[in-house]
Enzyme design. Structure first.
Site, PDB file in Angstrom:
ATOM      1  NE  ARG A  24      44.668  92.103  32.502  1.00 54.09           N
ATOM      2  CZ  ARG A  24      43.781  92.937  31.939  1.00 54.09           C
ATOM      3  NH1 ARG A  24      42.597  93.080  32.429  1.00 54.09           N
ATOM      4  NH2 ARG A  24      44.129  93.641  30.885  1.00 54.09           N
ATOM      5  NE  ARG A  28      37.310  93.715  34.398  1.00 56.51           N
ATOM      6  CZ  ARG A  28      37.447  93.933  33.109  1.00 56.51           C
ATOM      7  NH1 ARG A  28      36.701  94.822  32.515  1.00 56.51           N
ATOM      8  NH2 ARG A  28      38.318  93.248  32.400  1.00 56.51           N
ATOM      9  NE  ARG A  37      36.725  99.388  38.348  1.00 53.80           N
ATOM     10  CZ  ARG A  37      35.973 100.315  37.790  1.00 53.80           C
ATOM     11  NH1 ARG A  37      35.515 101.309  38.492  1.00 53.80           N
ATOM     12  NH2 ARG A  37      35.666 100.243  36.502  1.00 53.80           N
ATOM     13  CG  ASP A  73      46.616  98.732  32.845  1.00 52.61           C
ATOM     14  OD1 ASP A  73      45.779  97.821  32.929  1.00 52.61           O
ATOM     15  OD2 ASP A  73      46.993  99.201  31.754  1.00 52.61           O
ATOM     16  CE1 TYR A 150      45.406  99.280  24.572  1.00 56.23           C
ATOM     17  CE2 TYR A 150      47.426  98.070  25.049  1.00 56.23           C
ATOM     18  CZ  TYR A 150      46.045  98.118  24.946  1.00 56.23           C
ATOM     19  OH  TYR A 150      45.305  96.996  25.216  1.00 56.23           O
TER      20      TYR A 150
HETATM   21  O1  CP3 Z   1      46.850  90.451  36.375  1.00 60.51           O
HETATM   22  C1  CP3 Z   1      46.402  91.078  37.346  1.00 60.51           C
HETATM   23  O2  CP3 Z   1      45.455  90.702  38.016  1.00 60.51           O
HETATM   24  C2  CP3 Z   1      47.142  92.338  37.742  1.00 60.51           C
HETATM   25  C3  CP3 Z   1      46.666  93.560  37.221  1.00 60.51           C
HETATM   26  C4  CP3 Z   1      46.689  93.851  35.734  1.00 60.51           C
HETATM   27  C5  CP3 Z   1      45.749  94.738  35.160  1.00 60.51           C
HETATM   28  N1  CP3 Z   1      46.113  94.943  33.864  1.00 60.51           N
HETATM   29  C6  CP3 Z   1      44.641  95.363  35.879  1.00 60.51           C
HETATM   30  C7  CP3 Z   1      43.511  95.886  35.114  1.00 60.51           C
HETATM   31  C8  CP3 Z   1      47.570  93.458  34.726  1.00 60.51           C
HETATM   32  C9  CP3 Z   1      48.730  92.472  34.773  1.00 60.51           C
HETATM   33  C10 CP3 Z   1      47.199  94.174  33.550  1.00 60.51           C
HETATM   34  C11 CP3 Z   1      47.951  94.081  32.289  1.00 60.51           C
HETATM   35  C12 CP3 Z   1      47.362  94.659  31.077  1.00 60.51           C
HETATM   36  N2  CP3 Z   1      46.658  95.806  30.940  1.00 60.51           N
HETATM   37  C13 CP3 Z   1      47.556  94.117  29.782  1.00 60.51           C
HETATM   38  C14 CP3 Z   1      48.371  92.895  29.473  1.00 60.51           C
HETATM   39  C15 CP3 Z   1      47.659  91.659  29.828  1.00 60.51           C
HETATM   40  C16 CP3 Z   1      46.649  91.201  28.833  1.00 60.51           C
HETATM   41  O3  CP3 Z   1      45.526  90.950  29.241  1.00 60.51           O
HETATM   42  O4  CP3 Z   1      47.022  91.063  27.647  1.00 60.51           O
HETATM   43  C17 CP3 Z   1      46.893  94.939  28.879  1.00 60.51           C
HETATM   44  C18 CP3 Z   1      46.787  94.737  27.386  1.00 60.51           C
HETATM   45  C19 CP3 Z   1      46.324  96.012  29.613  1.00 60.51           C
HETATM   46  C20 CP3 Z   1      45.587  97.169  29.090  1.00 60.51           C
HETATM   47  C21 CP3 Z   1      44.235  97.270  29.685  1.00 60.51           C
HETATM   48  N3  CP3 Z   1      43.977  97.634  30.974  1.00 60.51           N
HETATM   49  C22 CP3 Z   1      43.010  97.056  29.041  1.00 60.51           C
HETATM   50  C23 CP3 Z   1      42.874  96.606  27.591  1.00 60.51           C
HETATM   51  C24 CP3 Z   1      42.009  97.329  29.971  1.00 60.51           C
HETATM   52  C25 CP3 Z   1      40.536  97.458  29.724  1.00 60.51           C
HETATM   53  C26 CP3 Z   1      39.932  96.214  29.301  1.00 60.51           C
HETATM   54  C27 CP3 Z   1      39.766  95.346  30.487  1.00 60.51           C
HETATM   55  O5  CP3 Z   1      40.348  94.259  30.503  1.00 60.51           O
HETATM   56  O6  CP3 Z   1      39.027  95.808  31.353  1.00 60.51           O
HETATM   57  C28 CP3 Z   1      42.623  97.631  31.203  1.00 60.51           C
HETATM   58  C29 CP3 Z   1      41.949  97.932  32.487  1.00 60.51           C
HETATM   59  C30 CP3 Z   1      42.282  97.031  33.622  1.00 60.51           C
HETATM   60  N4  CP3 Z   1      43.543  96.674  33.991  1.00 60.51           N
HETATM   61  C31 CP3 Z   1      41.365  96.435  34.537  1.00 60.51           C
HETATM   62  C32 CP3 Z   1      42.124  95.732  35.481  1.00 60.51           C
HETATM   63  C33 CP3 Z   1      41.631  94.982  36.688  1.00 60.51           C
HETATM   64  C34 CP3 Z   1      39.857  96.599  34.520  1.00 60.51           C
HETATM   65  C35 CP3 Z   1      39.509  97.873  35.156  1.00 60.51           C
HETATM   66  C36 CP3 Z   1      38.156  97.848  35.757  1.00 60.51           C
HETATM   67  O7  CP3 Z   1      38.031  97.482  36.938  1.00 60.51           O
HETATM   68  O8  CP3 Z   1      37.202  98.225  35.067  1.00 60.51           O
END
Ligand code: CP3
Length: 361
Positions: A24, A28, A37, A73, A150
């Site tokens: 990640r 953010r 964003r 994602d 999911y």
């Molecule tokens: O790692 C990185 O920086 C690359 C981008 C990336 C995102 N999601 C961007 C994202 C990666 C590798 C993921 C993987 C992801 N997505 C996982 C597996 C990793 C982990 O943390 O276990 C999972 C479970 C998700 C599902 C997901 N996507 C959730 C639960 C959420 C919302 C909660 C949260 O963390 O905000 C997202 C949204 C998301 N994916 C954001 C980002 C940057 C946030 C979106 C925003 O800007 O509001």
């Protein structure tokens, strides 16, 4: 060298210092990301190759990390399959049409990664051009169980009641769904590699909800199909399954060149259990990055010791044990990366001082 130390560590080759990146890292906690964003919602950013490429590259120079991870994602394939993905503010992802019945599985259309998620491949291509060999690019996908969690629950879950009900009460349906998701994940990761991803990570973020017997029966064969199907690409594959320290041996059995570890396991212990034929990645508690840099540095030294980097044991990629948290100060992340490089570089230098060759020079 910065450009190759991550891939070399994945292949358990000697490195100049320990490679480090953060799950990640493109997100953010970065003020530049939050500024962007303000203008676009998350899905628009992920679906627009120029924006997604910009966010992927954002942390690379700012942090000094040794790899970039694609901005995308794990849930994008569910969106492509028509299940209706949205992100409710503060509540996480929502799948409008969960998959719960045989009819739901039967109506899933054939998945064509280049057609359905062509924007991801275009992002990869743009990022490779922009990085120009500076550091490698990591692609990724959700593992079949985490995708299913999911797809079946319809969003985040505490207990995974619908998944467990399907596994135990309608096992054929569960197996049919996992079979489809494994095929989708494998095709998606192969396409990312074809487009230019130089390593890939399979995220099994929520599989720790299962005990070892259920993992073995209901998940392992599908993760293994994805992981073994990637072997012929020759690209390193990281298998990250959260909260599975009780059955790490099964995670290794499922496959992967690198096993991702969270902080609930002692890294030295994990390396002993996993053996010398896999690399490891991890495993600092993400909350540790909220502590003052001297505290972070002390823990980094310990991590490098436990991971084997200070003893010249190959195959340790430094990372967090899960994603970096949104309220993490960027300076602390910079201090973490810098400490990993500085403290691990000292090790081979010390070892060299004592070699007979250098003593006579
Ligand atoms: O790692 C990185 O920086 C690359 C981008 C990336 C995102 N999601 C961007 C994202 C990666 C590798 C993921 C993987 C992801 N997505 C996982 C597996 C990793 C982990 O943390 O276990 C999972 C479970 C998700 C599902 C997901 N996507 C959730 C639960 C959420 C919302 C909660 C949260 O963390 O905000 C997202 C949204 C998301 N994916 C954001 C980002 C940057 C946030 C979106 C925003 O800007 O509001």
């Amino acid at each position: 060298m910065r450009s190759d130390r991550f891939l070399r560590a994945c292949r358990r080759e000697p490195v100049d210092c320990a490679p480090v990146w953060l799950m990640r890292q493109a997100g953010r906690y970065l003020p530049e990301y939050r500024a962007l964003r303000q203008q676009y919602d998350f899905l628009t950013m992920a679906r627009t190759p120029e924006l997604a490429a910009q966010v992927t590259v954002m942390p690379v120079d700012r942090l000094g990390v040794d790899a970039a991870i694609l901005f995308a994602d794990i849930l994008l394939p569910l969106d492509a399959l028509g299940r209706g993905l949205s992100f409710a503010q503060g509540e996480g992802p929502v799948i409008a049409r969960p998959i719960r019945s045989e009819a739901d599985v039967a109506e899933l259309p054939p998945f064509e990664p280049w057609e359905h998620l062509g924007y991801v491949m275009e992002t990869i291509w743009l990022v490779r051009r922009e990085l120009d060999g500076k550091v490698p690019l990591i692609g990724f996908a959700g593992a079949p169980f985490t995708l299913a969690s999911y797809a079946v629950e319809g969003g985040p879950s505490q207990q995974y009641r619908h998944c467990k009900a399907m596994m135990w009460q309608a096992p054929q349906l569960w197996h049919a769904l996992m079979d489809r998701l494994a095929g989708i994940t494998l095709a998606y990761l192969r396409a990312q590699i074809e487009a230019g991803a130089q390593a890939v990570q399979l995220f099994d973020s929520w599989v720790g909800a299962l005990g070892p017997e259920d993992y073995r029966r209901y998940v392992l064969p599908y993760s293994r199909r994805v992981l073994s199907g990637l072997q012929e690409t020759g690209v390193p594959v990281i298998h990250f399954a959260v909260q599975t320290s009780g059955y790490l041996e099964l995670i290794k059995e499922a496959g992967g060149d690198v096993i991702g570890l969270d902080w609930r396991v002692d890294l030295a212990d994990a390396r002993r259990r996993l053996g010398p034929d896999v690399a490891v990645q991890g495993n600092l508690d993400p909350l540790m990055l909220l502590a003052p840099p001297p505290v972070i540095e002390e823990r980094v030294a310990q991590l490098l010791e436990q991971g084997g980097s200070l003893r010249g044991l190959p195959g340790h990629v430094v990372n967090l044990g899960h994603g970096v948290l949104p309220d993490t100060p960027v300076e602390h992340v910079v201090a973490f990366v810098e400490a990993v490089h500085r403290l691990s570089r000292q090790a081979p230098a010390r070892a060299r001082e004592t070699t007979p060759q250098e003593a006579t020079d």
